[in-house]
Structures are given as structure tokens and as C-alpha cells.
Enzyme design. Structure first.
Site, PDB file in Angstrom:
ATOM      1  N   THR A  87       0.825  -1.215   0.000  1.00 37.14           N
ATOM      2  CA  THR A  87       0.000   0.000   0.000  1.00 37.14           C
ATOM      3  C   THR A  87       0.858   1.263   0.000  1.00 37.14           C
ATOM      4  O   THR A  87       0.366   2.351   0.300  1.00 37.14           O
ATOM      5  CB  THR A  87      -0.932   0.000   1.232  1.00 37.14           C
ATOM      6  OG1 THR A  87      -0.144  -0.186   2.411  1.00 37.14           O
ATOM      7  CG2 THR A  87      -1.965  -1.112   1.129  1.00 37.14           C
ATOM      8  N   HIS A  88       2.126   1.132  -0.335  1.00 38.39           N
ATOM      9  CA  HIS A  88       3.022   2.286  -0.424  1.00 38.39           C
ATOM     10  C   HIS A  88       3.255   2.581  -1.911  1.00 38.39           C
ATOM     11  O   HIS A  88       4.105   1.969  -2.551  1.00 38.39           O
ATOM     12  CB  HIS A  88       4.346   1.994   0.285  1.00 38.39           C
ATOM     13  CG  HIS A  88       4.177   1.569   1.707  1.00 38.39           C
ATOM     14  ND1 HIS A  88       4.009   2.466   2.731  1.00 38.39           N
ATOM     15  CD2 HIS A  88       4.137   0.329   2.271  1.00 38.39           C
ATOM     16  CE1 HIS A  88       3.877   1.810   3.870  1.00 38.39           C
ATOM     17  NE2 HIS A  88       3.952   0.509   3.615  1.00 38.39           N
ATOM     18  N   ARG A  89       2.497   3.501  -2.455  1.00 37.61           N
ATOM     19  CA  ARG A  89       2.521   3.768  -3.896  1.00 37.61           C
ATOM     20  C   ARG A  89       3.703   4.650  -4.265  1.00 37.61           C
ATOM     21  O   ARG A  89       3.778   5.814  -3.897  1.00 37.61           O
ATOM     22  CB  ARG A  89       1.206   4.422  -4.321  1.00 37.61           C
ATOM     23  CG  ARG A  89      -0.014   3.525  -4.268  1.00 37.61           C
ATOM     24  CD  ARG A  89      -0.017   2.524  -5.399  1.00 37.61           C
ATOM     25  NE  ARG A  89      -0.138   3.151  -6.690  1.00 37.61           N
ATOM     26  CZ  ARG A  89      -1.293   3.250  -7.379  1.00 37.61           C
ATOM     27  NH1 ARG A  89      -2.412   2.747  -6.865  1.00 37.61           N
ATOM     28  NH2 ARG A  89      -1.325   3.821  -8.556  1.00 37.61           N
ATOM     29  N   THR A  90       4.618   4.107  -5.030  1.00 35.00           N
ATOM     30  CA  THR A  90       5.781   4.892  -5.449  1.00 35.00           C
ATOM     31  C   THR A  90       5.441   5.884  -6.552  1.00 35.00           C
ATOM     32  O   THR A  90       6.220   6.811  -6.807  1.00 35.00           O
ATOM     33  CB  THR A  90       6.898   3.956  -5.950  1.00 35.00           C
ATOM     34  OG1 THR A  90       6.417   3.180  -7.054  1.00 35.00           O
ATOM     35  CG2 THR A  90       7.339   3.014  -4.833  1.00 35.00           C
ATOM     36  N   LEU A  95       3.985   8.320   0.063  1.00 35.63           N
ATOM     37  CA  LEU A  95       4.092   6.869   0.219  1.00 35.63           C
ATOM     38  C   LEU A  95       3.262   6.364   1.394  1.00 35.63           C
ATOM     39  O   LEU A  95       3.107   5.154   1.562  1.00 35.63           O
ATOM     40  CB  LEU A  95       5.556   6.486   0.472  1.00 35.63           C
ATOM     41  CG  LEU A  95       6.539   6.802  -0.650  1.00 35.63           C
ATOM     42  CD1 LEU A  95       7.965   6.648  -0.151  1.00 35.63           C
ATOM     43  CD2 LEU A  95       6.291   5.892  -1.834  1.00 35.63           C
TER      44      LEU A  95
END
Length: 208
Positions: A87-90, A95
Site C-alpha cells: 500500500t506504499h505507492r511509489t 508513500l
């Protein structure tokens, strides 16, 4: 004395796992758990299906699965990362996994598959969605970010191919024999030939 952990004692995965999202083939794969709290607690990370996650939350997406083949050797303190933390969108400015956007932020990586007869070294880390081929070796401390071909040795961070265990021709012939899918009686009959490297002798025995 039976409860004392020691480096010469291992945990057979089929005897200890309870998470429905972990799938084992056969009864021979093991984890060298002398220096940790066991396969599901210490090795498998971020996989929904443990006692706490089942009680605490309902997943909003399809759960990635872990598949472990037979005769897999997993060294102490190895880590297999699964799908719960994607769930950490780069590609976003932040983030941070904000709760109100958690469903939109999730990015599935796919199932993680460890092939028959693979060896995962001590403190190696396998990133989510990786496929490790039959008979592959993951060196101690390696960080695996890409799929690993059958009978290939990888090492380093990120893990890179060091060598193939056998020639391409031998690997092809070996994979064609599909030895880990043989009936138990047949496997026991040819096991001594697996503790060698004579592909001609192995093929000859299996054609009898």
C-alpha cells in the site's frame, strides 16, 4: 529435552502451518528454526490468514498466496514477504498508506511460488510475487527481486545469477523427468541417483 531448539533440528512445514493462504506440496520441506520462532511467525511476513488478522480485519482485495514445493530447505531467519504491505505507492507523491485511500493504494504482486527441491539460505529475503524454480539456490543474505530459474544459484543484493548448477542440456533433461512428481515408490527407488549427477543413469533407471 524434546522442546529444546538446536541447529540440527528442523521444523517440517506440513506439521506446523495453519494459515490457509500457505500451501505445501508433500511432507519433506523444512525450516531450520533453531534461531527464530518458527516458519509462520518469523519467515512468512504480511500474509493475511493468521489468527490476529482473521479477527482484526476483513481484506478488501484478493489475498496473495504462498506455494512451497516438496523437498524445499529454508535456512534460519529467512524472510518471505507477501501481499499485506503493498500500500506504499511509489507513483504517488505520498508513500504513506492513508486509511481512506487504502483500497486504492493496494497493488497486488501475485502469488509467491517456491519450486521443489529449492534451497533458501540463512537470512535471505524473497520479495513479493517471486517464482523460484526447481532446485534453485538462494545464497545466504540474498535479496531476491526477480524470478529465479530452475537449478540456478543467485546471490547478493539485489540477487544476481552466480551460475547454473548444471549445463542447460542437463537441466532440460532433469526438468523433463519431473522427479518430484513421481510416485513415492518410484522416487524411493531412484533417490540414490538424485544424490549424484549422472543424468544418463537417472534417465535409464526411470525408463525401466
Amino acid at each position: 529435552m524434546s522442546d529444546i531448539k538446536h541447529w540440527s533440528k528442523v521444523e517440517l512445514l506440513h506439521q506446523t502451518h495453519s494459515n490457509p493462504n500457505i500451501h505445501h506440496k508433500g511432507t519433506h520441506s523444512y525450516y531450520s528454526n533453531a534461531w527464530s520462532e518458527g516458519f509462520e511467525h518469523s519467515v512468512v511476513r504480511y500474509l493475511y490468514g493468521d489468527a490476529y488478522s482473521l479477527q482484526a480485519w476483513e481484506p478488501a482485495w484478493e489475498i496473495d498466496q504462498l506455494y512451497v514445493g516438496d523437498y524445499v530447505c529454508i535456512g534460519a531467519e529467512a524472510v518471505i514477504l507477501l501481499g499485506g504491505n503493498h500500500t506504499h505507492r511509489t507513483d504517488w507523491f505520498s508513500l504513506y498508506p492513508f486509511v481512506e485511500n487504502i483500497e486504492r493504494s493496494y497493488q497486488a504482486k501475485g502469488d509467491t511460488i517456491i519450486g521443489d527441491g529449492a534451497w533458501i539460505g540463512m537470512r535471505a529475503m524473497i520479495m513479493p510475487g517471486i517464482r523460484i524454480g526447481e532446485g534453485a539456490i538462494i545464497a545466504s543474505g540474498a535479496i531476491v527481486t526477480k524470478d529465479v530459474e530452475a537449478y540456478t544459484v543467485v546471490a547478493g543484493n539485489p540477487a544476481k545469477v552466480v551460475k547454473k548448477r548444471f549445463s542447460d542440456e542437463t537441466i532440460s533433461r532433469l526438468l523433463a523427468l519431473n522427479v518430484y512428481a513421481l510416485p513415492v515408490e518410484t522416487f524411493e527407488r531412484i533417490k540414490h541417483l538424485l544424490c549424484d549427477a549422472d543424468i544418463d543413469a537417472l534417465e535409464s533407471e526411470l525408463t525401466k
